[in-house]
Design a protein around this motif. Structure first.
Motif, short mmCIF file in Angstrom:
data_model
loop_
_atom_site.label_atom_id
_atom_site.label_comp_id
_atom_site.label_asym_id
_atom_site.label_seq_id
_atom_site.Cartn_x
_atom_site.Cartn_y
_atom_site.Cartn_z
N MET A 1 -22.45 61.94 -45.74
CA MET A 1 -23.41 63.05 -45.72
C MET A 1 -22.90 64.16 -46.63
N PHE A 2 -23.74 64.64 -47.53
CA PHE A 2 -23.34 65.68 -48.45
C PHE A 2 -23.49 67.05 -47.80
N LEU A 3 -22.71 68.01 -48.27
CA LEU A 3 -22.71 69.34 -47.70
C LEU A 3 -23.63 70.27 -48.47
N ALA A 4 -24.33 71.11 -47.73
CA ALA A 4 -25.12 72.15 -48.38
C ALA A 4 -24.18 73.19 -48.96
N GLU A 5 -24.66 73.95 -49.96
CA GLU A 5 -23.79 74.92 -50.60
C GLU A 5 -23.39 76.02 -49.62
N TRP A 6 -24.33 76.47 -48.77
CA TRP A 6 -24.04 77.51 -47.79
C TRP A 6 -24.39 77.00 -46.40
N PHE A 7 -23.63 77.42 -45.40
CA PHE A 7 -23.88 76.99 -44.03
C PHE A 7 -23.54 78.13 -43.09
N GLY A 8 -23.80 77.94 -41.80
CA GLY A 8 -23.60 78.98 -40.81
C GLY A 8 -24.94 79.41 -40.23
N GLN A 10 -26.42 82.10 -40.45
CA GLN A 10 -27.19 82.85 -41.43
C GLN A 10 -26.83 82.44 -42.86
N CYS A 11 -26.33 81.21 -42.98
CA CYS A 11 -25.94 80.69 -44.29
C CYS A 11 -24.96 81.63 -45.00
N GLN A 12 -23.99 82.11 -44.24
CA GLN A 12 -23.06 83.09 -44.79
C GLN A 12 -21.74 82.49 -45.25
N TYR A 13 -21.51 81.18 -45.02
CA TYR A 13 -20.24 80.56 -45.37
C TYR A 13 -20.43 79.49 -46.44
N SER A 14 -19.37 79.29 -47.20
CA SER A 14 -19.38 78.23 -48.21
C SER A 14 -17.95 77.78 -48.47
N PHE A 15 -17.80 76.52 -48.90
CA PHE A 15 -16.48 76.01 -49.26
C PHE A 15 -16.19 76.34 -50.72
N PHE A 686 -2.72 79.05 -47.28
CA PHE A 686 -2.96 80.20 -46.41
C PHE A 686 -3.35 79.81 -45.00
N CYS A 687 -4.20 78.81 -44.85
CA CYS A 687 -4.67 78.40 -43.52
C CYS A 687 -3.81 77.28 -42.92
N ASN A 688 -2.60 77.10 -43.44
CA ASN A 688 -1.72 76.03 -42.98
C ASN A 688 -2.43 74.69 -43.15
N ARG A 689 -2.94 74.10 -42.08
CA ARG A 689 -3.65 72.82 -42.19
C ARG A 689 -5.15 72.99 -41.96
N GLY A 690 -5.62 74.24 -41.98
CA GLY A 690 -7.05 74.50 -41.86
C GLY A 690 -7.72 74.51 -43.23
N ILE A 691 -9.03 74.68 -43.23
CA ILE A 691 -9.80 74.65 -44.47
C ILE A 691 -10.31 76.05 -44.79
N ILE A 692 -10.08 76.50 -46.00
CA ILE A 692 -10.49 77.83 -46.43
C ILE A 692 -11.99 77.85 -46.74
N ILE A 693 -12.65 78.89 -46.29
CA ILE A 693 -14.06 79.10 -46.64
C ILE A 693 -14.22 80.50 -47.22
N LYS A 694 -15.30 80.71 -47.91
CA LYS A 694 -15.60 82.05 -48.41
C LYS A 694 -16.87 82.55 -47.72
#
Length: 698
Positions: A1-8, A10-15, A686-694
């Motif tokens: 499954m492909f990821l949308a550019e923004w999610f959340g 209110q679509c406030q997060y992105s990888f 920065f997030c150790n083993r977590g995933i950074i989002i913007k």
């Protein structure tokens, strides 16, 4: 499954990615691939690159990792990280259908020896019970085992699944995320600023002590290293003793990188003639008796109300770095009448420490004086240790993940039908204690290349005696296994890897085997000298019928001291043989980033999973297949290796040994690249083993 550019919501997060068609797996692998090697200045300038366990705050050198809570090692000055509740891990007992991990965790017994790690201390699998050779790759690989892995006593948690000996200065023993650099810098900073309990030493004395470790000096002041004349190599020069006598006080506290129990334990130095022979070493180790009322070695109050034990009392007992931490682990479980009356606990009298009775005779030392591994056999018989295997003819107990390879003196741990290659094999059920075979040996197991009957012999003959009389057809397939005692049947065989390496790579004649000498040089050995009961080659490759390759197929490489190790331990940058035999065979194999395998003197790097896979990837010499024939097994007409319970519980195609799974992740292709213009390389950590989002403002 492909990821949308923004999610959340209110679509406030992105990888951080440029490819909108990427999957979440792609995003994860992309970020881990971006974890380039850090420099000391990166972590020293940005301590936030290290994570913290916020549930406990105390006076410690750096904020604690969650793995350091209830690990038996006191990291806080007042022992807050080892509260009384930690004893619950020792008193915990599991149900009849469960297996107890060394740490006290319970898992279903069917999960034991199923080729998938379930215990947080990795003690449920044979391959990981004593060590995990690929742990240093955790920082670059998204594996669940790295997220939950606990460190053994005497090891420092790098907070990402890697565990190191903190006192070691070897390059391979540093945290890949440099968490140990933060600790060492904090120790030296506390020394530089002066301890509240000690008299401040002057700058000349402090500089002299810092210079004893050039590596440490680099953490604080790179230019200071250039000024150091007294180093570890020149420390015994008399003029430095005179300098020490002149500038250092008669007694003072000083911490270096080896003081990993600071501030609970502090190092005391004396500037007196009595201790002048080794002035650079601490004369005493001091601790607060109120936090450690019972201790196995008697001390004296020498400075600031601390109880101090003399270094000479313990230095001859410290076999490895972890023993120092093991000694002070007695402070985490002081003697009380309540604990003494608990039948679930065993008290190490001399070491003054309580441990679970299930830790006894488990091949893992938990008490400083090893009382837990040398227990009276009569007492052991009264404990009903259901998680252990009891040998049939001798008074020996072993942890179940360790049996199956002849660890018992009477070899009763090998008396079962078939093998244990998939989780549903009957052999695995035997190792778990869920199956007792009605017979131990059947006809089809004669001359199958695996010694089954040892102490239960007739006339000194076993199931592998006189097998040379069972002649195979001349046109039989060459399988890499030495059917002839001198291996003549595997020489000059076209289209086999062993023949290619022997005759093409090392130019041996049709009557010679390749043979690596202790000098690291590969020579040719005549077939007349093979199988003559005289070991000529590294790994005992010329004496197959009495070596590890014959006795322990899963650990076929034989060290000079007769230890047996698996093939994946060869050329991995870690010393598995005491004589370094496993690394001697590959003196130029360290130019590729671990865990990759190095070909052609560093010109080509391949994934570790391509080692011993039956395909020559290192052209033209085939280094990746060197010694792999040691694991070859005879092709038999009747095989019991695949006897399984019916119906099948687990599909073997879904099972992967932990190390294999790790290597397969390491070789996954990554097509999704992070945006370099918006992603600083250090941010990947920065997030150790977590995933950074913007995020974006709404």
């Amino acid at each position: 499954m492909f990821l949308a550019e923004w999610f959340g919501t209110q679509c406030q997060y992105s990888f951080f990615q440029s490819n909108k068609t990427a999957t979440f797996d792609d995003v994860i692998m992309s970020q881990f691939k971006r974890k380039t090697r850090l420099k000391n200045k990166d972590v020293l300038n940005d301590p936030l690159l290290s994570t913290c366990y916020v549930g406990l705050r105390c006076h410690s050198m750096i904020c604690l990792d969650w793995r350091q809570i209830c690990d038996g090692s006191i990291n806080c000055e007042h022992g807050e990280d080892e509260p009384d509740e930690c004893v619950l891990l020792e008193t915990n007992e599991c149900k009849n259908d469960e297996h107890r991990c060394r740490s006290g965790m319970c898992i279903p017994r069917t999960f034991l020896v199923d080729f998938s790690v379930d215990c947080m201390d990795l003690s449920d699998e044979t391959e990981t019970y004593n060590s995990w050779p690929v742990e240093s790759a955790c920082s670059a690989i998204p594996m669940l085992i790295c997220d939950f892995r606990l460190c053994d006593m005497g090891y420092f948690s790098c907070e990402d699944g890697q565990c190191i000996h903190l006192s070691s200065r070897d390059h391979e023993s540093s945290c890949r995320n440099l968490r140990d650099v933060l600790l060492r810098q904090s120790l030296l900073t506390s020394t530089q600023n002066g301890s509240k309990r000690s008299n401040n030493i002057n700058s000349e004395c402090r500089h002299l002590m810092l210079c004893l470790s050039q590596k440490n000096t680099l953490y604080l002041d790179p230019s200071a290293c250039l000024k150091c004349e007294c180093t570890e190599q020149t420390v015994d020069a008399r003029r430095y003793l005179q300098y020490f006598r002149k500038h250092c006080p008669s007694s003072f506290l000083f911490q270096n990188e080896a003081d990993f129990l600071h501030p609970f334990v502090q190092s005391l130095y004396h500037n007196t003639p009595e201790y002048s022979s080794e002035w650079w070493l601490p004369t005493h180790f001091c601790y607060n008796q109120s936090q450690c009322p019972t201790f196995p070695i008697t001390g004296s109050p020498l400075i600031d109300g601390l109880i101090c034990i003399e270094n000479n009392q313990i230095k001859h007992s410290l076999r490895v770095y972890g023993d120092f931490e093991l000694l002070f682990s007695a402070c985490s479980s002081p003697h009380t009448s309540t604990l003494a009356d608990d039948s679930r606990l065993f008290y190490c009298d001399r070491s003054m420490k309580f441990i679970s009775k299930y830790r006894l005779s488990d091949n893992s030392v938990d008490c400083f004086y090893k009382e837990d591994e040398f227990v009276n056999v009569t007492f052991m018989s009264t404990l009903n240790l259901t998680y252990h295997f009891k040998s049939k003819a001798t008074d020996q107990w072993f942890a179940r993940p360790l049996i199956g390879g002849g660890i018992c003196e009477d070899y009763s741990d090998t008396l079962y039908i078939g093998g244990c290659k998939t989780a549903s094999d009957i052999g695995c059920q035997f190792l778990r204690g869920l199956y007792t075979p009605p017979v131990y040996y059947v006809f089809q197991e004669n001359c199958n290349g695996i010694l089954k009957i040892r102490n239960y012999t007739v006339g000194d003959e076993t199931d592998e005696t006189n097998c040379e009389e069972w002649r195979w057809p001349q046109n039989r397939p060459r399988d890499g296994y030495w059917d002839d005692i001198n291996g003549e049947d595997e020489l000059n065989c076209p289209n086999t890897i062993y023949s290619y390496i022997t005759h093409k790579s090392f130019n041996c004649s049709v009557s010679e085997h390749y043979c690596m000498r202790k000098s690291g040089v590969v020579e040719c050995l005549s077939k007349e000298r093979a199988g003559d009961n005289i070991t000529n080659c590294v790994g005992t490759t010329d004496e197959r019928t009495r070596s590890c390759a014959f006795l322990y197929p899963l650990h076929p490489f034989e060290c000079a001291n007769f230890d047996c190790i698996p093939l994946f331990a060869l050329c991995d940058g870690h010393r598995d043989c005491p004589g370094d035999d496993d690394e001697l065979i590959c003196p130029e194999y360290y130019r590729c980033e671990y865990p990759d395998f190095t070909c052609n003197k560093g010109n080509v790097c391949i994934g570790r999973t391509r080692q011993c896979d039956g395909i020559i990837d290192c052209q033209p010499n085939g280094e990746d297949e060197l010694f792999c024939d040691l694991a070859s097994r005879r092709i038999t007409q009747f095989s019991l290796d695949k006897i399984e319970e019916y119906p099948r519980v687990i599909d073997s195609s879904d099972l992967m040994i932990t190390t294999t799974t790790l290597h397969s992740f390491a070789s996954l292709p990554v097509n999704v690249l992070l945006k370099s213009e918006s992603f600083n390389p250090t941010e990947a950590w920065f997030c150790n083993r977590g995933i950074i989002i913007k995020t974006r403002s709404l």
